[in-house]
Design a protein around this motif. Structure first.
Motif, PDB file in Angstrom:
ATOM      1  N   LEU A 134       0.831  -1.211   0.000  1.00 59.53           N
ATOM      2  CA  LEU A 134       0.000   0.000   0.000  1.00 59.53           C
ATOM      3  C   LEU A 134       0.865   1.260   0.000  1.00 59.53           C
ATOM      4  CD1 LEU A 134      -3.213   0.713   1.994  1.00 59.53           C
ATOM      5  CD2 LEU A 134      -1.381   2.370   2.075  1.00 59.53           C
ATOM      6  N   VAL A 135       1.860   1.263   0.874  1.00 60.83           N
ATOM      7  CA  VAL A 135       2.703   2.452   0.989  1.00 60.83           C
ATOM      8  C   VAL A 135       3.408   2.715  -0.348  1.00 60.83           C
ATOM      9  CG1 VAL A 135       4.781   3.386   2.097  1.00 60.83           C
ATOM     10  CG2 VAL A 135       3.024   2.257   3.483  1.00 60.83           C
ATOM     11  N   ARG A 136       3.926   1.647  -0.947  1.00 65.24           N
ATOM     12  CA  ARG A 136       4.628   1.801  -2.225  1.00 65.24           C
ATOM     13  C   ARG A 136       3.679   2.359  -3.298  1.00 65.24           C
ATOM     14  NH1 ARG A 136       6.928  -2.994  -2.195  1.00 65.24           N
ATOM     15  NH2 ARG A 136       5.224  -3.940  -3.312  1.00 65.24           N
ATOM     16  N   GLU A 137       2.517   1.741  -3.381  1.00 62.91           N
ATOM     17  CA  GLU A 137       1.552   2.175  -4.394  1.00 62.91           C
ATOM     18  C   GLU A 137       1.150   3.636  -4.201  1.00 62.91           C
ATOM     19  OE1 GLU A 137      -0.771  -2.070  -5.083  1.00 62.91           O
ATOM     20  OE2 GLU A 137      -1.861  -0.357  -4.224  1.00 62.91           O
ATOM     21  N   GLU A 138       0.844   3.970  -2.967  1.00 59.13           N
ATOM     22  CA  GLU A 138       0.331   5.317  -2.695  1.00 59.13           C
ATOM     23  C   GLU A 138       1.410   6.372  -2.934  1.00 59.13           C
ATOM     24  OE1 GLU A 138      -2.785   6.319  -1.994  1.00 59.13           O
ATOM     25  OE2 GLU A 138      -3.525   4.262  -2.178  1.00 59.13           O
ATOM     26  N   ILE A 139       2.632   6.061  -2.516  1.00 57.01           N
ATOM     27  CA  ILE A 139       3.700   7.040  -2.715  1.00 57.01           C
ATOM     28  C   ILE A 139       3.974   7.212  -4.208  1.00 57.01           C
ATOM     29  CG2 ILE A 139       6.167   7.536  -2.360  1.00 57.01           C
ATOM     30  CD1 ILE A 139       5.934   6.347   0.412  1.00 57.01           C
ATOM     31  N   ASN A 140       3.979   6.097  -4.930  1.00 54.89           N
ATOM     32  CA  ASN A 140       4.198   6.190  -6.379  1.00 54.89           C
ATOM     33  C   ASN A 140       3.165   7.067  -7.065  1.00 54.89           C
ATOM     34  OD1 ASN A 140       6.487   4.687  -6.369  1.00 54.89           O
ATOM     35  ND2 ASN A 140       5.489   2.744  -6.897  1.00 54.89           N
ATOM     36  N   LYS A 141       1.943   7.002  -6.533  1.00 47.51           N
ATOM     37  CA  LYS A 141       0.869   7.790  -7.131  1.00 47.51           C
ATOM     38  C   LYS A 141       1.134   9.288  -7.024  1.00 47.51           C
ATOM     39  CE  LYS A 141      -2.984   5.050  -5.941  1.00 47.51           C
ATOM     40  NZ  LYS A 141      -4.179   5.008  -5.103  1.00 47.51           N
ATOM     41  N   ILE A 142       1.708   9.712  -5.904  1.00 48.84           N
ATOM     42  CA  ILE A 142       1.804  11.159  -5.677  1.00 48.84           C
ATOM     43  C   ILE A 142       3.210  11.722  -5.889  1.00 48.84           C
ATOM     44  CG2 ILE A 142      -0.121  11.120  -4.032  1.00 48.84           C
ATOM     45  CD1 ILE A 142       1.993  11.518  -1.783  1.00 48.84           C
ATOM     46  N   TYR A 143       4.221  10.866  -5.881  1.00 43.69           N
ATOM     47  CA  TYR A 143       5.586  11.369  -5.822  1.00 43.69           C
ATOM     48  C   TYR A 143       6.010  12.237  -7.008  1.00 43.69           C
ATOM     49  CZ  TYR A 143       9.856  11.569  -3.166  1.00 43.69           C
ATOM     50  OH  TYR A 143      10.878  12.013  -2.400  1.00 43.69           O
ATOM     51  N   PRO A 144       5.704  11.790  -8.231  1.00 40.62           N
ATOM     52  CA  PRO A 144       6.132  12.623  -9.369  1.00 40.62           C
ATOM     53  C   PRO A 144       5.567  14.051  -9.271  1.00 40.62           C
ATOM     54  CG  PRO A 144       5.342  10.482 -10.109  1.00 40.62           C
ATOM     55  CD  PRO A 144       5.023  10.559  -8.658  1.00 40.62           C
ATOM     56  N   ALA A 145       4.315  14.170  -8.880  1.00 43.47           N
ATOM     57  CA  ALA A 145       3.703  15.496  -8.784  1.00 43.47           C
ATOM     58  C   ALA A 145       4.378  16.325  -7.687  1.00 43.47           C
ATOM     59  CB  ALA A 145       2.208  15.359  -8.497  1.00 43.47           C
ATOM     60  N   LEU A 146       4.730  15.664  -6.574  1.00 46.82           N
ATOM     61  CA  LEU A 146       5.393  16.384  -5.482  1.00 46.82           C
ATOM     62  C   LEU A 146       6.752  16.919  -5.946  1.00 46.82           C
ATOM     63  CD1 LEU A 146       4.744  14.213  -2.271  1.00 46.82           C
ATOM     64  CD2 LEU A 146       3.519  16.247  -3.039  1.00 46.82           C
ATOM     65  N   LEU A 147       7.483  16.075  -6.664  1.00 51.63           N
ATOM     66  CA  LEU A 147       8.814  16.492  -7.138  1.00 51.63           C
ATOM     67  C   LEU A 147       8.707  17.693  -8.070  1.00 51.63           C
ATOM     68  CD1 LEU A 147      10.698  13.130  -7.808  1.00 51.63           C
ATOM     69  CD2 LEU A 147      11.039  14.762  -5.936  1.00 51.63           C
ATOM     70  N   GLU A 148       7.687  17.660  -8.883  1.00 52.06           N
ATOM     71  CA  GLU A 148       7.460  18.759  -9.822  1.00 52.06           C
ATOM     72  C   GLU A 148       7.275  20.079  -9.059  1.00 52.06           C
ATOM     73  OE1 GLU A 148       7.739  20.123 -13.360  1.00 52.06           O
ATOM     74  OE2 GLU A 148       7.976  17.967 -12.991  1.00 52.06           O
ATOM     75  N   MET A 149       6.447  20.029  -8.018  1.00 51.76           N
ATOM     76  CA  MET A 149       6.174  21.247  -7.244  1.00 51.76           C
ATOM     77  C   MET A 149       7.387  21.685  -6.435  1.00 51.76           C
ATOM     78  SD  MET A 149       2.207  20.877  -6.016  1.00 51.76           S
ATOM     79  CE  MET A 149       1.981  19.131  -5.940  1.00 51.76           C
ATOM     80  N   ARG A 150       8.148  20.701  -6.009  1.00 54.01           N
ATOM     81  CA  ARG A 150       9.327  20.975  -5.203  1.00 54.01           C
ATOM     82  C   ARG A 150      10.313  21.890  -5.938  1.00 54.01           C
ATOM     83  NH1 ARG A 150      12.459  17.921  -1.034  1.00 54.01           N
ATOM     84  NH2 ARG A 150      14.590  18.604  -1.396  1.00 54.01           N
TER      85      ARG A 150
END
Lengths: 452, 467
Positions: A296-312
């Motif tokens: 679950l943790v892997r799936e959920e993080i994968n879902k949001i991580y690219p967008a977070l990096l973009e904003m970062r």
């Protein structure tokens, strides 16, 4: 702007990491005469119990206390909406002179007959503590008459701080436990404490636990139901968020029912994941749970991580100031903001304890200002001095941020979207990004001057 | 179970249709308590820090409520009562508060209001303030005023009226020499309304002192600074001079009468009590009262504004005919609004205020005497009752504060936000509803609400481009 002075007595409640080394003074009522951002005992009880949607919440006192707390929390319900109505005994002068007990009883009778609630909470306000109504015995009498729990909440405003209100609410909740049979509850089961379903956050969290194979017996109090709380003593573990408000209840339940508890936070990637892993680790006999958690943790993080990096990319190096209710939320927010590349330059809380502040000092960077029970002058002083780009706070802080010309994010009752969980982290990042990067700040004088 | 059987699309699904007499219970109030009114009024004095003598929750709630309504920082201090103060009295807290406030925030004056708690334990504020003065806690030239605002009497309107009266009690002075100026007590209206009233007196060429005056305080500009005491409000000098004015125009019986009377008694300044100048007739009376009091003539600029408002009324009157309106709010506002509605052939049918006072019910019945509909009016009522009336027979339009949005949604009736509090829209701080210009805005709002609804509900065949 002229330099802003700080009250001598207040200096003990302010700390700049790297510069000073005193113990932070906290856990006290506000100094008389300060423009405190804090509320009272009643407020503490009211916000904790408010989300229980199939109970009546009757405010015993003059009208104000009921009026100001009418539907001010976005605590969502999937069923009844009783909690969003405002009920008051609306005490008048004659009630103050002759006592309000009769009126209270009549009001309860009328309410319970009309709405057939599962339980009723009666909040004592300041005045009730002074005129000496025996709320306890009225509640007992009505409870016997109507056959539902009628629970007095001892929340007279002057009897301490907001934290004491949390405690009074915990006592009230504790009275609702062990009222329903606990049969059929899984060995791998929890109660979620201190999660209020603002913007539907409890639903997100419940779904995660369900997906890793853990049964949620009750949520206290988000989308709360009296009968669920009545079964809560059958859970194997209490998972406590918002430690300031609900740890006390967890301790009471540990003492009486032998239910251990852990403290968690659902804000930010690390803390959300820890909240799941810690629960999985607790149920270590059931290996499936840990496996499912990892997935679950892997799936959920994968879902949001690219967008977070973009904003970062754009947020890196931007500065944030926090003023929140409890320190636990502050910890999570600091970590979440770091994820976004932001520096936290000011952290204030309303109800931190000495231990909390010790942890906070360790977590913060050099130069970060730490404040207990701050007032608007202090907040603006440090926001300006530290050049913050974002202020995270509640209703009274919002216009201060805007007047100074910086972005704002409500992480309190007035947040409209869920900020908890992984999807909540993405929402939070978006909200932070949108306000910090908004072109409107280019129109404001502060930004002009600073050439940003 | 009852709750399951009801319509889940409705937020107020728990409100039963059948009306029962309630003896002890208020549901969904149409008022709040006195202290917040005193706080709002005190913010209309320049350099004033309101101070709440009670538990710190009171102050926090009032500041939050005012902040939500005005979207502005609202500054006020609190005595932060503890269990000890409730037993031994709040003297020590107030003394310390006065000391701290002048040391750190340095206002020109502090306006103390009480709470249910300090009223009941019987704190004597003037005595405590005298003690503070004797102990040198009040710097030279600074002032501390107070008013009593027991939360269990009246409503927020009462608290406002009490603080305004205290301004007279503490400051108004008669030097024996009349000044060519009038006093205007605007009542509980928005900062924008206060601005508009000042603009009208200016157009008339009349010098006036308005108190309180929250314009530029609670609708101030963004300037990149945090300013504790914004550049607005009536000054102490101006308040002192009210005792020498040639007359007082007090708007709204509930919010302004007490101060006007006190000023007459104290300094022999005659007064006229008017309705709030909402709508054509009430604004006419306001302009006329100024004319009579000062002997000036009405300038053409005002005649033009009046004519414009009248023009819109006649242009669009066909959409007003016999519309049924439900109103919730404060007495002074509701009286003026009702008269305005009746004058354009719209009919207030349900009128509720949470503020007590039978005189209110009588006045509304007088205003609506020629109504083609049965009129229901209630003082010391609540929104629950109001909703039940609507369930019995609906209305075409709702006017009132944000809390009416539940009823508006459930019953599918358009709502015009007016009064206090407005928590979910902006505009009220900047656009007045008083005066002719304000009347034009109100008409625009009413028409937009009615015509938007007509557009939404009309069949394709009848969908009109030109209205």
């Amino acid at each position: 702007m002229e330099a802003i002075n700080i009250l001598e007595e207040r200096k003990k409640s302010i700390f700049e990491k790297g510069k000073e080394n005193h113990e932070l003074s906290c856990d006290k009522v506000s100094l008389a005469g300060s423009v405190s951002q804090r509320a009272c005992v009643f407020c503490g009880s009211r916000v904790v119990l408010y989300p229980i949607a199939d109970a009546i919440h009757l405010v015993h006192g003059p009208i104000g206390c009921a009026a100001y707390t009418w539907d001010i929390r976005g605590a969502l319900s999937s069923g009844p909406e009783l909690h969003r109505l405002s009920f008051s005994t609306d005490l008048s002068e004659t009630d103050i002179i002759y006592g309000g007990e009769k009126k209270l009883e009549a009001a309860l009778d009328e309410l319970i007959d009309e709405y057939k609630p599962k339980a009723a909470f009666v909040y004592s306000t300041c005045i009730v503590g002074i005129i000496g109504d025996d709320v306890e015995s009225v509640c007992k009498k009505v409870s016997q008459k109507k056959g539902i729990p009628v629970i007095p909440v001892h929340s007279e405003g002057f009897k301490g701080t907001k934290k004491d209100g949390y405690k009074a609410a915990c006592h009230a909740l504790f009275k609702l436990t062990d009222r329903e049979p606990a049969q059929g509850i899984s060995k791998c089961s929890i109660n979620i404490l201190g999660e209020f379903n603002i913007g539907g956050e409890a639903w997100i969290i419940k779904d995660y636990y369900k997906r890793i194979g853990v049964e949620v017996v009750s949520v206290m109090t988000g989308d709360g139901r009296v009968d669920e709380i009545g079964r809560s003593h059958g859970a194997a573990l209490n998972v406590v968020q918002c430690s300031g408000s609900m740890t006390y209840l967890a301790k009471l339940m540990e003492e009486k029912y032998g239910i251990p508890y852990i403290r968690v936070s659902y804000f930010g990637i690390e803390d959300m994941s820890a909240a799941l892993y810690d629960v999985a680790a607790f149920f270590k006999d059931n290996l499936k749970i840990m496996d499912k958690t990892k997935t679950l943790v892997r799936e959920e993080i994968n879902k949001i991580y690219p967008a977070l990096l973009e904003m970062r990319k754009d947020l890196t190096g931007k500065k944030a100031a926090l003023y929140v209710g409890g320190t636990f939320k502050a910890f999570s927010l600091i970590k979440a903001l770091r994820h976004l590349g932001m520096d936290v330059v000011l952290v204030g809380t309303q109800t931190g304890s000495p231990e909390d502040y010790k942890l906070l000092k360790e977590l913060c960077d050099e130069g970060t200002i730490i404040l207990d029970d701050a007032n608007p002058l202090e907040l603006s002083k440090y926001i300006i001095e530290k050049g913050a780009d974002l202020f995270i706070g509640g209703v009274k802080e919002r216009p201060i941020a805007y007047k100074l010309g910086l972005g704002f994010c409500d992480h309190n009752h007035e947040r409209k979207i869920p900020l908890a969980g992984y999807s909540g982290m993405l929402n939070f990042a978006k909200e932070v990004y949108d306000t910090v990067m908004s072109p409107v700040w280019k129109l404001t004088p502060r930004m002009e001057k600073n050439g940003r | 179970m009852k709750m399951e059987a009801i319509d889940k699309s409705k937020l107020l699904r728990h409100t039963p249709n059948e009306i029962k007499e309630r003896s002890a219970l208020t549901i969904n109030p149409a008022k709040t308590c006195q202290p917040i009114g005193a706080m709002y009024a005190a913010l209309g004095i320049r350099g004033c820090l309101p101070h709440s003598h009670g538990s710190q929750g009171c102050c926090a709630y009032h500041r939050s409520a005012l902040t939500r309504h005005y979207k502005e920082p609202v500054m006020a201090a609190t005595s932060s009562f503890t269990e000890g103060s409730s037993v031994f009295g709040g003297q020590a807290n107030l003394l310390q508060a006065i000391d701290n406030i002048f040391t750190i925030y340095n206002p020109d004056l502090i306006a103390v209001h009480t709470t249910c708690l300090s009223e009941t334990i019987g704190d004597d504020i003037p005595q405590i303030v005298n003690k503070a003065a004797a102990e040198g806690k009040i710097p030279k030239g600074k002032r501390v005023i107070h008013t009593n605002t027991p939360s269990y009497v009246g409503s927020h309107v009462t608290g406002f009226a009490n603080m305004v009266k205290s301004m007279v009690d503490y400051f108004s002075t008669s030097t024996g020499k009349r000044k060519q100026q009038i006093n205007i007590i605007p009542g509980w209206v928005e900062p924008s309304d206060m601005e508009e009233i000042k603009r009208l007196t200016g157009l008339m060429g009349i010098k006036s002192v308005m108190f309180p005056d929250t314009s530029k305080v609670l609708n101030g500009p963004l300037n990149g600074k945090f300013i504790m005491f914004p550049d607005g409000g009536v000054t102490v000098e101006e308040l002192e001079s009210t005792g020498d004015s040639i007359g007082t125009i007090a708007m709204g019986l509930w919010a302004s009468e007490a101060a006007a009377k006190a000023l007459d008694t104290k300094c022999k300044v005659p007064y006229a009590i008017l309705d709030l100048p909402i709508g054509l007739k009430a604004t006419d009376r306001f302009i006329d009262a100024m004319r009579i009091m000062t002997g000036v003539s009405v300038p053409e600029a005002i005649e033009i504004e009046r004519g414009q408002m009248l023009d819109i009324i006649t242009d669009m009157h066909q959409y007003f005919y016999n519309k049924r309106v439900g109103l919730v709010g404060d007495p002074d506002q509701l009286i003026a609004l009702s008269e305005f509605l009746v004058s354009i052939d719209m009919w207030p049918v349900y009128v509720v205020t949470g503020t007590p006072g039978k005189a209110f019910e009588k006045r509304i019945m007088e205003i609506t005497a020629g109504s083609p509909y049965e009129v229901k009016v209630k003082a010391a009522g609540d929104m629950f009752l109001f909703h039940q009336w609507i369930k019995e027979e609906p209305v075409d339009l709702l006017i009132g504060n944000t809390y009416l949005k539940y009823i508006s949604r459930d019953e599918d009736i358009p709502l015009i936000r007016h009064g206090f509090p407005i928590l979910d829209r902006v505009g009220h701080s900047y656009f007045p509803t008083v005066g002719y210009k304000g009347g034009i805005r109100l008409l625009e709002k009413i028409l937009t609400a009615i015509l938007d609804r007509e557009d939404r509900d009309s069949e394709i065949t009848n969908f009109e481009l030109v209205m």
